[in-house]
Design an enzyme around this catalytic site. Structure first.
Site, short mmCIF file in Angstrom:
data_model
loop_
_atom_site.label_atom_id
_atom_site.label_comp_id
_atom_site.label_asym_id
_atom_site.label_seq_id
_atom_site.Cartn_x
_atom_site.Cartn_y
_atom_site.Cartn_z
N GLY A 58 28.88 2.67 -8.63
CA GLY A 58 30.08 2.35 -9.47
C GLY A 58 31.20 1.76 -8.82
CG ASP A 59 34.22 0.32 -6.18
OD1 ASP A 59 34.19 -1.12 -6.01
OD2 ASP A 59 35.11 0.80 -6.03
CG ASP A 60 33.17 -3.88 -4.21
OD1 ASP A 60 33.25 -4.32 -5.46
OD2 ASP A 60 34.26 -4.02 -3.18
#
Length: 445
Positions: free
Chosen positions: A250-252
Protein backbone atom coordinates in the site's frame (compact mmCIF):
# COMPACT_ATOMS: atom_id res chain seq x y z
CA UNK A 1 -9.84 -21.17 -3.52
CA UNK A 2 -10.27 -17.85 -1.63
CA UNK A 3 -9.34 -14.63 -3.41
CA UNK A 4 -6.61 -13.73 -0.93
CA UNK A 5 -5.06 -17.18 -1.15
CA UNK A 6 -5.14 -17.04 -4.93
CA UNK A 7 -3.48 -13.63 -4.85
CA UNK A 8 -0.73 -14.94 -2.57
CA UNK A 9 -0.01 -17.94 -4.79
CA UNK A 10 0.08 -15.74 -7.87
CA UNK A 11 2.55 -13.37 -6.25
CA UNK A 12 4.80 -16.19 -5.07
CA UNK A 13 4.76 -17.65 -8.57
CA UNK A 14 5.66 -14.25 -10.01
CA UNK A 15 8.58 -13.93 -7.61
CA UNK A 16 9.77 -17.39 -8.55
CA UNK A 17 9.58 -16.45 -12.21
CA UNK A 18 11.75 -13.41 -11.55
CA UNK A 19 14.33 -15.59 -9.82
CA UNK A 20 14.34 -18.25 -12.52
CA UNK A 21 14.60 -15.61 -15.21
CA UNK A 22 17.54 -14.03 -13.42
CA UNK A 23 19.67 -17.10 -14.16
CA UNK A 24 23.35 -16.23 -13.98
CA UNK A 25 22.77 -12.48 -14.08
CA UNK A 26 24.86 -10.09 -12.09
CA UNK A 27 24.41 -10.27 -8.35
CA UNK A 28 25.56 -8.39 -5.25
CA UNK A 29 24.40 -11.06 -2.80
CA UNK A 30 27.97 -12.21 -2.22
CA UNK A 31 28.62 -9.06 -0.18
CA UNK A 32 27.57 -11.16 2.81
CA UNK A 33 29.63 -14.34 3.08
CA UNK A 34 27.68 -17.59 3.22
CA UNK A 35 26.68 -18.41 6.78
CA UNK A 36 28.84 -21.11 8.32
CA UNK A 37 27.37 -24.52 8.84
CA UNK A 38 25.28 -24.21 11.95
CA UNK A 39 26.49 -26.45 14.75
CA UNK A 40 23.02 -27.07 16.16
CA UNK A 41 19.51 -27.61 14.82
CA UNK A 42 16.32 -27.33 16.83
CA UNK A 43 12.62 -27.29 16.10
CA UNK A 44 10.24 -24.69 17.47
CA UNK A 45 7.83 -27.56 18.25
CA UNK A 46 10.25 -28.75 20.95
CA UNK A 47 9.55 -25.57 22.90
CA UNK A 48 5.74 -25.78 22.91
CA UNK A 49 3.51 -23.33 21.14
CA UNK A 50 0.56 -25.65 20.60
CA UNK A 51 2.05 -27.45 17.65
CA UNK A 52 1.23 -24.62 15.28
CA UNK A 53 -2.53 -24.88 15.74
CA UNK A 54 -3.07 -21.18 14.97
CA UNK A 55 -4.80 -20.57 18.32
CA UNK A 56 -2.19 -21.19 21.00
CA UNK A 57 0.12 -18.25 21.61
CA UNK A 58 3.70 -19.27 20.75
CA UNK A 59 5.57 -16.20 21.99
CA UNK A 60 7.11 -18.07 24.91
CA UNK A 61 8.20 -20.87 22.57
CA UNK A 62 10.05 -18.46 20.29
CA UNK A 63 11.64 -16.71 23.25
CA UNK A 64 12.73 -20.01 24.80
CA UNK A 65 14.18 -21.25 21.52
CA UNK A 66 16.24 -18.09 21.00
CA UNK A 67 17.43 -18.23 24.61
CA UNK A 68 18.50 -21.85 24.06
CA UNK A 69 20.54 -20.81 21.00
CA UNK A 70 22.28 -18.12 23.07
CA UNK A 71 23.11 -20.59 25.87
CA UNK A 72 24.39 -23.38 23.64
CA UNK A 73 26.85 -21.25 21.69
CA UNK A 74 27.21 -24.05 19.18
CA UNK A 75 30.09 -23.77 16.69
CA UNK A 76 28.77 -21.74 13.77
CA UNK A 77 25.58 -20.92 15.67
CA UNK A 78 22.21 -22.68 15.44
CA UNK A 79 19.21 -23.07 13.16
CA UNK A 80 15.68 -22.71 14.49
CA UNK A 81 13.28 -24.71 12.32
CA UNK A 82 9.66 -23.53 12.18
CA UNK A 83 7.57 -26.55 11.09
CA UNK A 84 4.44 -26.40 8.92
CA UNK A 85 1.50 -24.93 10.79
CA UNK A 86 0.33 -21.53 12.00
CA UNK A 87 2.41 -20.23 14.89
CA UNK A 88 0.53 -17.36 16.53
CA UNK A 89 2.93 -15.09 18.39
CA UNK A 90 3.69 -11.71 19.82
CA UNK A 91 6.98 -9.95 19.14
CA UNK A 92 10.27 -11.73 19.83
CA UNK A 93 13.98 -11.00 19.46
CA UNK A 94 16.56 -12.87 17.44
CA UNK A 95 20.18 -13.45 18.44
CA UNK A 96 23.54 -13.54 16.66
CA UNK A 97 24.79 -16.52 14.68
CA UNK A 98 21.26 -17.76 14.11
CA UNK A 99 19.18 -18.98 11.19
CA UNK A 100 15.39 -18.73 11.41
CA UNK A 101 14.07 -21.23 8.84
CA UNK A 102 10.40 -21.36 7.85
CA UNK A 103 9.35 -24.66 6.29
CA UNK A 104 6.95 -24.75 3.38
CA UNK A 105 3.51 -24.34 4.94
CA UNK A 106 4.91 -22.61 8.05
CA UNK A 107 3.25 -19.34 9.05
CA UNK A 108 4.53 -17.05 11.79
CA UNK A 109 1.36 -15.07 12.48
CA UNK A 110 1.26 -11.92 14.60
CA UNK A 111 -1.29 -11.69 17.37
CA UNK A 112 -3.83 -8.89 16.98
CA UNK A 113 -3.87 -8.34 20.76
CA UNK A 114 -2.05 -5.01 20.77
CA UNK A 115 -1.44 -5.28 24.53
CA UNK A 116 1.02 -8.09 23.70
CA UNK A 117 3.27 -5.69 21.78
CA UNK A 118 6.00 -4.06 23.95
CA UNK A 119 6.93 -0.43 23.49
CA UNK A 120 10.52 0.47 22.65
CA UNK A 121 12.43 3.72 22.41
CA UNK A 122 12.18 5.85 19.28
CA UNK A 123 15.05 5.65 16.84
CA UNK A 124 17.62 8.36 17.66
CA UNK A 125 17.70 9.48 14.02
CA UNK A 126 13.93 10.11 14.18
CA UNK A 127 13.63 11.53 17.70
CA UNK A 128 10.12 10.15 18.17
CA UNK A 129 7.84 7.53 16.71
CA UNK A 130 7.43 7.99 12.97
CA UNK A 131 3.66 8.46 13.34
CA UNK A 132 3.23 9.81 16.86
CA UNK A 133 5.38 11.38 19.58
CA UNK A 134 6.93 9.05 22.13
CA UNK A 135 7.93 5.44 21.77
CA UNK A 136 6.86 2.87 19.22
CA UNK A 137 5.70 -0.70 19.15
CA UNK A 138 8.42 -3.31 18.77
CA UNK A 139 8.51 -5.13 15.45
CA UNK A 140 7.17 -8.68 15.28
CA UNK A 141 10.66 -10.04 14.62
CA UNK A 142 13.34 -7.82 16.11
CA UNK A 143 17.06 -7.67 16.77
CA UNK A 144 19.61 -5.11 17.97
CA UNK A 145 23.39 -5.34 17.83
CA UNK A 146 23.43 -8.70 16.06
CA UNK A 147 25.89 -10.35 13.70
CA UNK A 148 25.41 -13.23 11.26
CA UNK A 149 21.61 -13.49 11.14
CA UNK A 150 19.74 -15.43 8.44
CA UNK A 151 15.96 -15.44 7.95
CA UNK A 152 15.07 -17.89 5.21
CA UNK A 153 13.01 -20.93 4.35
CA UNK A 154 10.98 -22.73 1.74
CA UNK A 155 8.65 -19.77 1.08
CA UNK A 156 7.05 -19.90 4.49
CA UNK A 157 5.05 -16.81 5.52
CA UNK A 158 5.44 -14.08 8.12
CA UNK A 159 1.91 -12.70 8.52
CA UNK A 160 1.43 -9.42 10.39
CA UNK A 161 -2.39 -9.53 10.46
CA UNK A 162 -2.18 -5.78 10.00
CA UNK A 163 -5.88 -5.03 9.51
CA UNK A 164 -6.44 -4.21 13.20
CA UNK A 165 -3.61 -1.68 13.09
CA UNK A 166 -4.77 -0.20 9.80
CA UNK A 167 -8.24 0.29 11.28
CA UNK A 168 -6.80 2.13 14.29
CA UNK A 169 -4.79 4.35 11.96
CA UNK A 170 -7.86 5.13 9.84
CA UNK A 171 -9.94 5.91 12.94
CA UNK A 172 -7.21 8.01 14.57
CA UNK A 173 -7.07 5.80 17.67
CA UNK A 174 -3.43 4.68 17.51
CA UNK A 175 -1.69 5.38 20.84
CA UNK A 176 1.83 4.90 19.43
CA UNK A 177 3.58 4.30 16.12
CA UNK A 178 2.67 0.97 14.50
CA UNK A 179 5.17 -1.93 14.42
CA UNK A 180 7.14 -3.32 11.51
CA UNK A 181 7.16 -6.99 10.59
CA UNK A 182 10.97 -7.19 10.70
CA UNK A 183 13.36 -4.61 12.11
CA UNK A 184 17.05 -5.22 12.68
CA UNK A 185 19.09 -2.43 14.28
CA UNK A 186 22.86 -1.95 14.51
CA UNK A 187 23.41 -5.35 12.94
CA UNK A 188 25.72 -6.77 10.28
CA UNK A 189 25.97 -9.75 7.96
CA UNK A 190 22.22 -10.19 7.57
CA UNK A 191 20.50 -12.34 4.94
CA UNK A 192 16.72 -12.43 4.33
CA UNK A 193 15.59 -14.77 1.57
CA UNK A 194 12.88 -17.13 0.33
CA UNK A 195 10.19 -15.91 2.71
CA UNK A 196 6.78 -14.25 2.15
CA UNK A 197 6.01 -11.14 4.22
CA UNK A 198 2.29 -10.40 4.37
CA UNK A 199 0.01 -7.72 5.84
CA UNK A 200 2.48 -5.79 7.96
CA UNK A 201 0.99 -3.27 10.41
CA UNK A 202 3.47 -0.67 9.13
CA UNK A 203 6.70 -0.93 7.09
CA UNK A 204 7.54 -4.54 6.29
CA UNK A 205 11.34 -4.95 6.32
CA UNK A 206 13.38 -2.24 8.04
CA UNK A 207 17.16 -2.61 8.43
CA UNK A 208 18.32 0.48 10.30
CA UNK A 209 21.92 1.36 11.27
CA UNK A 210 22.96 -1.92 9.62
CA UNK A 211 25.78 -2.97 7.31
CA UNK A 212 26.23 -5.87 4.92
CA UNK A 213 22.58 -6.75 4.35
CA UNK A 214 21.24 -9.01 1.59
CA UNK A 215 17.50 -9.28 0.87
CA UNK A 216 16.76 -11.58 -2.06
CA UNK A 217 14.03 -13.83 -3.43
CA UNK A 218 11.50 -12.29 -1.07
CA UNK A 219 7.78 -11.68 -1.66
CA UNK A 220 6.09 -8.80 0.17
CA UNK A 221 2.29 -8.43 0.05
CA UNK A 222 -0.33 -6.07 1.43
CA UNK A 223 -3.56 -4.60 0.02
CA UNK A 224 -3.16 -1.38 -1.96
CA UNK A 225 -5.38 0.43 0.55
CA UNK A 226 -3.26 -0.57 3.57
CA UNK A 227 -1.59 2.57 4.98
CA UNK A 228 2.21 2.94 5.07
CA UNK A 229 2.98 -0.70 4.33
CA UNK A 230 6.31 0.03 2.62
CA UNK A 231 7.99 -3.09 1.28
CA UNK A 232 11.71 -2.75 2.06
CA UNK A 233 13.16 0.40 3.67
CA UNK A 234 16.95 0.41 4.20
CA UNK A 235 17.54 3.23 6.67
CA UNK A 236 20.94 4.73 7.60
CA UNK A 237 22.48 1.48 6.40
CA UNK A 238 25.42 0.66 4.17
CA UNK A 239 26.36 -2.15 1.81
CA UNK A 240 22.81 -3.30 1.15
CA UNK A 241 21.79 -5.65 -1.68
CA UNK A 242 18.12 -6.11 -2.63
CA UNK A 243 17.52 -8.50 -5.52
CA UNK A 244 14.92 -10.65 -7.24
CA UNK A 245 11.87 -9.68 -5.18
CA UNK A 246 8.16 -9.31 -5.91
CA UNK A 247 6.46 -6.56 -3.88
CA UNK A 248 2.84 -5.40 -3.92
CA UNK A 249 1.87 -3.15 -1.00
CA UNK A 250 0.00 0.00 0.00
CA UNK A 251 2.99 2.33 -0.10
CA UNK A 252 6.47 2.62 -1.63
CA UNK A 253 7.84 -0.77 -2.66
CA UNK A 254 11.43 0.16 -1.83
CA UNK A 255 12.30 3.44 -0.07
CA UNK A 256 15.81 4.42 1.03
CA UNK A 257 15.85 6.58 4.16
CA UNK A 258 18.37 8.09 6.61
CA UNK A 259 16.67 9.91 9.47
CA UNK A 260 14.29 12.77 10.01
CA UNK A 261 15.18 16.46 10.11
CA UNK A 262 17.28 17.67 13.08
CA UNK A 263 17.46 14.17 14.57
CA UNK A 264 18.75 12.61 11.37
CA UNK A 265 21.26 15.41 10.89
CA UNK A 266 22.55 15.01 14.45
CA UNK A 267 22.82 11.22 14.12
CA UNK A 268 24.61 11.70 10.82
CA UNK A 269 24.60 8.19 9.40
CA UNK A 270 24.00 8.04 5.64
CA UNK A 271 22.52 5.24 3.62
CA UNK A 272 25.24 4.35 1.15
CA UNK A 273 26.40 1.73 -1.33
CA UNK A 274 22.97 0.26 -1.95
CA UNK A 275 22.26 -1.96 -4.95
CA UNK A 276 18.74 -2.90 -6.05
CA UNK A 277 18.13 -5.30 -8.95
CA UNK A 278 15.31 -7.15 -10.64
CA UNK A 279 12.35 -5.93 -8.61
CA UNK A 280 8.79 -6.39 -9.86
CA UNK A 281 5.67 -5.01 -8.26
CA UNK A 282 2.74 -2.64 -7.88
CA UNK A 283 1.79 0.17 -5.50
CA UNK A 284 -0.50 3.19 -5.35
CA UNK A 285 2.66 5.12 -4.48
CA UNK A 286 6.21 4.58 -5.80
CA UNK A 287 7.97 1.56 -7.15
CA UNK A 288 11.43 2.89 -6.23
CA UNK A 289 11.83 5.83 -3.86
CA UNK A 290 14.48 7.77 -2.01
CA UNK A 291 13.17 9.66 1.03
CA UNK A 292 11.55 11.65 2.12
CA UNK A 293 13.48 11.13 5.39
CA UNK A 294 17.04 11.69 4.11
CA UNK A 295 18.59 13.96 6.74
CA UNK A 296 21.60 11.70 7.25
CA UNK A 297 22.26 11.60 3.52
CA UNK A 298 21.84 9.04 0.73
CA UNK A 299 24.63 8.31 -1.73
CA UNK A 300 26.08 5.69 -4.06
CA UNK A 301 22.86 3.97 -5.07
CA UNK A 302 22.32 1.74 -8.10
CA UNK A 303 18.80 0.53 -8.95
CA UNK A 304 18.36 -1.42 -12.17
CA UNK A 305 16.10 -3.85 -13.99
CA UNK A 306 12.90 -2.66 -12.33
CA UNK A 307 9.40 -3.54 -13.51
CA UNK A 308 6.48 -1.61 -12.03
CA UNK A 309 2.82 -1.71 -13.04
CA UNK A 310 -0.48 -0.22 -11.82
CA UNK A 311 1.37 2.27 -9.63
CA UNK A 312 1.31 5.92 -8.70
CA UNK A 313 4.95 6.74 -9.47
CA UNK A 314 7.65 4.77 -11.20
CA UNK A 315 10.59 6.58 -9.58
CA UNK A 316 10.13 9.09 -6.76
CA UNK A 317 13.07 10.94 -5.18
CA UNK A 318 11.77 13.21 -2.45
CA UNK A 319 12.99 15.56 0.26
CA UNK A 320 11.96 18.88 1.84
CA UNK A 321 13.19 22.10 3.37
CA UNK A 322 14.31 21.42 6.92
CA UNK A 323 15.67 18.00 5.94
CA UNK A 324 19.27 18.99 5.37
CA UNK A 325 21.39 16.06 4.28
CA UNK A 326 22.01 15.13 0.67
CA UNK A 327 20.94 12.82 -2.13
CA UNK A 328 23.77 12.24 -4.57
CA UNK A 329 25.29 9.75 -6.95
CA UNK A 330 22.06 7.82 -7.59
CA UNK A 331 21.64 5.84 -10.81
CA UNK A 332 18.37 4.24 -11.90
CA UNK A 333 18.54 2.17 -15.06
CA UNK A 334 16.57 -0.26 -17.21
CA UNK A 335 13.07 0.39 -15.94
CA UNK A 336 9.79 -0.83 -17.44
CA UNK A 337 6.57 0.92 -16.46
CA UNK A 338 2.99 -0.01 -17.32
CA UNK A 339 -0.15 1.84 -16.21
CA UNK A 340 1.74 4.24 -13.98
CA UNK A 341 0.36 7.73 -13.34
CA UNK A 342 3.66 9.63 -13.04
CA UNK A 343 6.75 8.19 -14.68
CA UNK A 344 9.36 10.12 -12.70
CA UNK A 345 9.22 12.65 -9.91
CA UNK A 346 12.04 14.44 -8.09
CA UNK A 347 10.63 16.81 -5.50
CA UNK A 348 11.79 19.15 -2.75
CA UNK A 349 8.43 19.70 -1.06
CA UNK A 350 7.44 16.25 0.22
CA UNK A 351 6.93 15.06 3.79
CA UNK A 352 6.17 16.53 7.19
CA UNK A 353 8.36 17.28 10.18
CA UNK A 354 8.73 15.57 13.57
CA UNK A 355 8.13 18.78 15.55
CA UNK A 356 8.46 22.54 15.27
CA UNK A 357 12.14 22.54 16.26
CA UNK A 358 13.46 21.70 12.82
CA UNK A 359 15.76 24.20 11.13
CA UNK A 360 13.93 25.82 8.24
CA UNK A 361 17.28 26.86 6.80
CA UNK A 362 18.56 23.28 6.62
CA UNK A 363 18.29 22.73 2.90
CA UNK A 364 19.03 19.39 1.25
CA UNK A 365 21.58 19.03 -1.53
CA UNK A 366 20.36 16.96 -4.47
CA UNK A 367 23.09 16.43 -7.05
CA UNK A 368 24.17 13.83 -9.55
CA UNK A 369 21.08 11.77 -10.40
CA UNK A 370 21.12 9.62 -13.54
CA UNK A 371 17.94 8.01 -14.87
CA UNK A 372 18.35 6.04 -18.08
CA UNK A 373 16.76 3.39 -20.25
CA UNK A 374 13.19 3.84 -19.03
CA UNK A 375 10.32 2.54 -21.14
CA UNK A 376 6.73 3.27 -20.15
CA UNK A 377 3.31 2.56 -21.61
CA UNK A 378 -0.11 3.74 -20.42
CA UNK A 379 1.56 6.64 -18.62
CA UNK A 380 -0.65 9.63 -17.72
CA UNK A 381 1.98 12.24 -16.87
CA UNK A 382 5.68 12.16 -17.72
CA UNK A 383 6.53 13.63 -14.32
CA UNK A 384 8.09 16.61 -12.64
CA UNK A 385 11.37 17.90 -11.27
CA UNK A 386 10.76 20.49 -8.57
CA UNK A 387 13.81 21.65 -6.67
CA UNK A 388 14.08 24.24 -3.93
CA UNK A 389 14.53 27.84 -5.07
CA UNK A 390 17.47 28.47 -2.72
CA UNK A 391 18.93 24.99 -3.21
CA UNK A 392 18.36 23.98 -6.82
CA UNK A 393 18.76 20.33 -7.75
CA UNK A 394 21.76 19.94 -10.03
CA UNK A 395 23.24 17.49 -12.55
CA UNK A 396 20.01 15.67 -13.30
CA UNK A 397 20.61 13.40 -16.28
CA UNK A 398 17.87 11.72 -18.31
CA UNK A 399 18.82 9.38 -21.13
CA UNK A 400 16.68 7.15 -23.33
CA UNK A 401 13.48 7.80 -21.40
CA UNK A 402 10.37 7.01 -23.49
CA UNK A 403 6.98 7.41 -21.84
CA UNK A 404 3.87 6.74 -23.89
CA UNK A 405 0.16 6.74 -23.10
CA UNK A 406 -3.18 5.81 -24.58
CA UNK A 407 -3.73 9.54 -24.90
CA UNK A 408 -1.09 12.23 -25.13
CA UNK A 409 1.18 12.05 -22.10
CA UNK A 410 1.10 15.26 -20.09
CA UNK A 411 4.45 17.04 -20.42
CA UNK A 412 7.28 17.38 -17.94
CA UNK A 413 7.21 20.12 -15.32
CA UNK A 414 10.49 21.60 -14.11
CA UNK A 415 11.43 24.17 -11.48
CA UNK A 416 14.74 24.96 -9.74
CA UNK A 417 16.63 22.13 -11.43
CA UNK A 418 19.45 21.87 -13.95
CA UNK A 419 20.87 19.06 -16.00
CA UNK A 420 20.61 17.43 -19.38
CA UNK A 421 18.35 15.12 -21.34
CA UNK A 422 19.25 12.82 -24.22
CA UNK A 423 16.62 11.04 -26.30
CA UNK A 424 13.67 11.76 -24.04
CA UNK A 425 9.95 11.57 -24.90
CA UNK A 426 7.87 13.61 -24.27
CA UNK A 427 10.33 16.39 -25.02
CA UNK A 428 12.16 17.52 -21.90
CA UNK A 429 11.68 20.92 -20.33
CA UNK A 430 14.24 23.64 -21.06
CA UNK A 431 15.89 23.32 -17.61
CA UNK A 432 17.17 19.92 -18.73
CA UNK A 433 18.45 20.95 -22.13
CA UNK A 434 21.27 23.26 -21.07
CA UNK A 435 24.77 22.58 -22.32
CA UNK A 436 26.14 23.06 -18.78
CA UNK A 437 24.71 19.72 -17.65
CA UNK A 438 25.72 17.78 -20.75
CA UNK A 439 29.24 16.83 -19.65
CA UNK A 440 28.02 15.18 -16.45
CA UNK A 441 25.29 13.38 -18.34
CA UNK A 442 27.57 11.99 -21.06
CA UNK A 443 30.18 10.96 -18.49
CA UNK A 444 27.61 9.22 -16.28
CA UNK A 445 26.43 7.10 -19.20
Amino acid sequence: MGRQRWWLLLAVAAAAAVVVGAGAQETCSDMVPAAPRRGAWMSLASFGGGGGDGRTLSTAAFQAAVASIERRRAPGGALLYVPPGVWLTGPFNLTSHMTLFLARGAVIRATQDTSSWPLIEPLPSYGRGRELPGGRYMSLIHGNGLQDVVITGDNGTIDGQGSAWWDMWKKGTLPFTRPHLLELMNSSDVVVSNVVFQDSPFWNIHPVYCSNVVIRNVTVLAPHDSPNTDGIDPDSSSNVCIEDCYISTGDDLIAIKSGWDEYGMAYGRPSSHITIRRITGSSPFAGFAVGSETSGGVEHVLAEHLNFFSSGFGIHIKTNTGRGGFIRNVTVSDVTLDSVRYGLRIAGDVGGHPDDRYDRNALPVVDGLTIKNVQGQNIREAGSFKGIATSAFSRICLSNVKLNGGAAVRPWKCEAVSGAALDVQPSPCTELTSTSGMSFCTNSL
